[in-house]
Design a protein around this motif. Structure first.
Motif, PDB file in Angstrom:
ATOM      1  N   SER A 120      52.918   5.127 -31.070  1.00 24.50           N
ATOM      2  CA  SER A 120      53.304   6.193 -31.905  1.00 24.50           C
ATOM      3  C   SER A 120      52.649   7.606 -31.381  1.00 24.50           C
ATOM      4  CB  SER A 120      52.801   5.966 -33.449  1.00 24.50           C
ATOM      5  OG  SER A 120      51.220   5.878 -33.172  1.00 24.50           O
ATOM      6  N   ARG A 121      51.831   7.577 -30.067  1.00 18.54           N
ATOM      7  CA  ARG A 121      51.072   8.721 -29.885  1.00 18.54           C
ATOM      8  C   ARG A 121      51.295   8.694 -28.083  1.00 18.54           C
ATOM      9  NH1 ARG A 121      47.825  11.766 -33.589  1.00 18.54           N
ATOM     10  NH2 ARG A 121      47.859  10.356 -35.532  1.00 18.54           N
ATOM     11  N   TYR A 122      51.040   9.876 -27.504  1.00 18.23           N
ATOM     12  CA  TYR A 122      50.971   9.945 -25.977  1.00 18.23           C
ATOM     13  C   TYR A 122      49.990   9.144 -25.575  1.00 18.23           C
ATOM     14  CZ  TYR A 122      54.269  13.863 -25.950  1.00 18.23           C
ATOM     15  OH  TYR A 122      55.413  14.468 -26.242  1.00 18.23           O
ATOM     16  N   TRP A 123      50.269   8.784 -24.152  1.00 14.84           N
ATOM     17  CA  TRP A 123      49.376   7.714 -23.729  1.00 14.84           C
ATOM     18  C   TRP A 123      47.955   8.120 -23.565  1.00 14.84           C
ATOM     19  CZ3 TRP A 123      48.968   2.942 -22.330  1.00 14.84           C
ATOM     20  CH2 TRP A 123      47.935   2.495 -21.481  1.00 14.84           C
ATOM     21  N   THR A 124      47.774   9.521 -23.208  1.00 17.75           N
ATOM     22  CA  THR A 124      46.422  10.384 -22.910  1.00 17.75           C
ATOM     23  C   THR A 124      45.598  10.223 -24.453  1.00 17.75           C
ATOM     24  OG1 THR A 124      47.325  12.162 -23.343  1.00 17.75           O
ATOM     25  CG2 THR A 124      47.212  11.374 -21.188  1.00 17.75           C
ATOM     26  N   PHE A 125      46.027   9.977 -25.741  1.00 18.93           N
ATOM     27  CA  PHE A 125      45.496  10.073 -26.904  1.00 18.93           C
ATOM     28  C   PHE A 125      44.422   9.137 -26.831  1.00 18.93           C
ATOM     29  CE2 PHE A 125      45.126   9.322 -31.536  1.00 18.93           C
ATOM     30  CZ  PHE A 125      44.760  10.802 -31.823  1.00 18.93           C
ATOM     31  N   LEU A 126      42.968   9.570 -27.082  1.00 23.49           N
ATOM     32  CA  LEU A 126      41.712   8.794 -26.961  1.00 23.49           C
ATOM     33  C   LEU A 126      41.573   7.966 -25.566  1.00 23.49           C
ATOM     34  CD1 LEU A 126      41.584   7.325 -30.726  1.00 23.49           C
ATOM     35  CD2 LEU A 126      41.157   9.752 -29.636  1.00 23.49           C
ATOM     36  N   LEU A 127      42.195   8.325 -24.592  1.00 20.64           N
ATOM     37  CA  LEU A 127      42.241   7.438 -23.482  1.00 20.64           C
ATOM     38  C   LEU A 127      40.787   7.509 -22.769  1.00 20.64           C
ATOM     39  CD1 LEU A 127      43.619   5.915 -21.174  1.00 20.64           C
ATOM     40  CD2 LEU A 127      44.317   8.132 -20.203  1.00 20.64           C
ATOM     41  N   ARG A 128      40.337   6.589 -22.369  1.00 19.81           N
ATOM     42  CA  ARG A 128      39.032   6.397 -21.582  1.00 19.81           C
ATOM     43  C   ARG A 128      39.221   5.830 -20.462  1.00 19.81           C
ATOM     44  NH1 ARG A 128      34.466   5.462 -25.363  1.00 19.81           N
ATOM     45  NH2 ARG A 128      33.177   6.151 -23.694  1.00 19.81           N
ATOM     46  N   ALA A 129      38.512   6.553 -19.262  1.00 16.88           N
ATOM     47  CA  ALA A 129      38.987   6.344 -17.644  1.00 16.88           C
ATOM     48  C   ALA A 129      38.296   4.943 -17.599  1.00 16.88           C
ATOM     49  CB  ALA A 129      38.078   7.435 -16.988  1.00 16.88           C
ATOM     50  N   ASP A 130      38.858   4.400 -16.615  1.00 19.65           N
ATOM     51  CA  ASP A 130      38.444   3.161 -16.182  1.00 19.65           C
ATOM     52  C   ASP A 130      37.731   3.381 -14.909  1.00 19.65           C
ATOM     53  OD1 ASP A 130      38.286   0.532 -14.749  1.00 19.65           O
ATOM     54  OD2 ASP A 130      40.385  -0.298 -15.223  1.00 19.65           O
ATOM     55  N   PRO A 131      36.588   3.145 -14.890  1.00 23.17           N
ATOM     56  CA  PRO A 131      35.587   3.418 -13.535  1.00 23.17           C
ATOM     57  C   PRO A 131      35.948   2.853 -12.285  1.00 23.17           C
ATOM     58  CG  PRO A 131      34.408   1.705 -15.153  1.00 23.17           C
ATOM     59  CD  PRO A 131      35.685   1.979 -15.679  1.00 23.17           C
ATOM     60  N   ASP A 132      36.767   1.699 -12.375  1.00 26.12           N
ATOM     61  CA  ASP A 132      37.016   0.959 -11.260  1.00 26.12           C
ATOM     62  C   ASP A 132      38.338   1.317 -10.783  1.00 26.12           C
ATOM     63  OD1 ASP A 132      34.969  -0.593 -11.352  1.00 26.12           O
ATOM     64  OD2 ASP A 132      35.594  -2.064 -12.814  1.00 26.12           O
ATOM     65  N   ARG A 133      39.128   2.355 -11.148  1.00 25.77           N
ATOM     66  CA  ARG A 133      40.159   2.776 -10.698  1.00 25.77           C
ATOM     67  C   ARG A 133      40.400   4.434 -10.568  1.00 25.77           C
ATOM     68  NH1 ARG A 133      45.161   1.286 -14.206  1.00 25.77           N
ATOM     69  NH2 ARG A 133      46.254   1.839 -12.192  1.00 25.77           N
ATOM     70  N   PRO A 134      40.995   4.975  -9.896  1.00 31.82           N
ATOM     71  CA  PRO A 134      41.102   6.399 -10.077  1.00 31.82           C
ATOM     72  C   PRO A 134      41.616   6.999 -11.235  1.00 31.82           C
ATOM     73  CG  PRO A 134      42.759   5.485  -7.977  1.00 31.82           C
ATOM     74  CD  PRO A 134      42.242   4.350  -9.093  1.00 31.82           C
TER      75      PRO A 134
END
Length: 391
Positions: free
Chosen positions: A276-290
């Motif tokens: 129901s939202r854009y993918w970047t909403f509340l998105l936390r980075a994965d430290p093991d990926r770019p």
């Protein structure tokens, strides 16, 4: 390698990401001082005063023009750079990507590709036609190549051909060239002599948002944690803590996850509807990926946020935004590169820039093909890429 300065005209320069790539394009060695690069930016133009101040601080030898390109003649640009028609080796620049970005695609004029700023592509072509550089490099968001913008993109390519160039274009994923960011940019490159520009082969491979097949003959993607791990103890910045309506929810999202964690399909709170939202909403980075793409003007709960949480004034754990020093690393700006303005202005400048190393790869290959730099073999390129991964 030619030991003389070759002049460059920079349009829509912003804070100078592509300019930094131009002046630091020589490799090996992979240096922070641009050792060996024959290129120097003679003149840079933009209407954004703050961004142009950033550029001027980092490129004191460059003449800057804070002007609207639509009311600035090519002759004025040439005179500012001390150039005559045909003297510039390169014209580089990225016309504002707002009309072609997926951000804000709910706006009708963007869906219909009727954003008036799209005409700035024509201004880029005009300067190419009237200044006659030996070659040019244009970069923009991938969205410029979408069917929605076909008329504008076709007009751009046709205009460059009519100006006497043979443009090639390709969408490049920054992570495939050693940048710790899954950022896609389209590059359009052309030579005045009519010879076709050949894009450089990628050096890195890994999983992206689209691809799961990994080429193990290449270097693994550079993870965001490896790029910024030595900055972990850096000072906090004003506005870095994610507070407000969704502050508590954001803090509970695990690394690599987003708001979907708080739907019925995952282990968080059942607060949001699925997709129901854009993918970047509340998105936390994965430290093991770019990292995912750093945006220029994110909303208050738009990531990627850092994977680690920090205590707020009340001692409650909260997600935090990437700090300026970390964003510079993710965009492969040199550590010593300084930005003018507050946090929002700095993020806007960084988010609007091209990843410096990606620009370096393109400019380097163009200079090799033009004969100004000696071709570096695949072994040298791989070594340079490995050095980048540990910076």
């Amino acid at each position: 390698m030619v030991n003389r300065e070759l002049p460059v005209i920079s349009l829509f320069s912003g804070a100078g990401g592509l300019d930094c790539a131009v002046e630091r394009c020589a490799e090996p060695p992979l240096s922070h001082d641009g050792s060996g690069s024959p290129l120097r930016v003679a003149v840079a133009t933009d209407y954004d005063e703050t961004a142009l101040k950033t550029l001027a601080n980092n490129f004191p030898h460059t003449k800057t023009l804070c002007r609207d390109i639509q009311s600035t003649t090519t002759q004025e640009i040439l005179e500012a750079g001390g150039l005559s028609k045909g003297e510039a080796t390169l014209v580089v620049g990225g016309p504002p990507c707002t009309p072609f970005s997926k951000s804000g695609f709910w706006i009708e004029e963007k869906r219909q590709s009727s954003d008036p700023d799209a005409s700035l592509l024509d201004e880029y072509v005009r300067v190419i036609r009237e200044s006659e550089p030996e070659a040019f490099v244009l970069e923009n968001v991938q969205g410029l190549t979408y069917k929605t913008h076909k008329a504008q993109f076709d007009r751009l390519i046709a205009g460059l051909r009519e100006a006497g160039y043979n443009p090639s274009y390709k969408v490049l994923l920054a992570a495939e060239y050693g940048v710790p960011q899954l950022r896609r940019r389209v590059f359009v490159v052309g030579r005045r002599d009519g010879k076709e520009y050949r894009f450089p082969a990628s050096t890195h491979s890994g999983e992206s948002e689209r691809d799961r097949i990994i080429d193990h003959s290449k270097i693994p993607f550079v993870s965001v944690s490896s790029a910024i791990s030595d900055l972990a103890d850096g000072p906090a910045e004003d506005g870095e803590i994610v507070e407000g309506t969704y502050g508590e929810l954001a803090a509970e999202v695990p690394p690599g996850q987003n708001y979907l964690w708080h739907t019925e399909r995952y282990d968080g709170r059942n607060v949001f509807e699925w997709r129901s939202r854009y993918w970047t909403f509340l998105l936390r980075a994965d430290p093991d990926r770019p990292s995912t793409t750093l945006q220029a003007q994110p909303g208050p709960w738009v990531g990627p946020f850092h994977w680690e949480s920090v205590p707020n004034a009340d001692g409650d754990m909260r997600a935090r935004r990437f700090r300026t020093s970390e964003m510079k690393r993710i965009m492969t700006f040199p550590d010593e590169f300084t930005f003018v303005g507050g946090r929002r202005e700095v993020q806007r400048q960084i988010g609007n820039a091209v990843p410096v190393h990606l620009g370096k790869v393109v400019v380097r290959s163009l200079m090799e093909q033009l004969g100004y730099l000696s071709p570096s073999g695949s072994q040298a390129r791989q070594q340079s890429a490995k050095q980048l991964s540990i910076l």
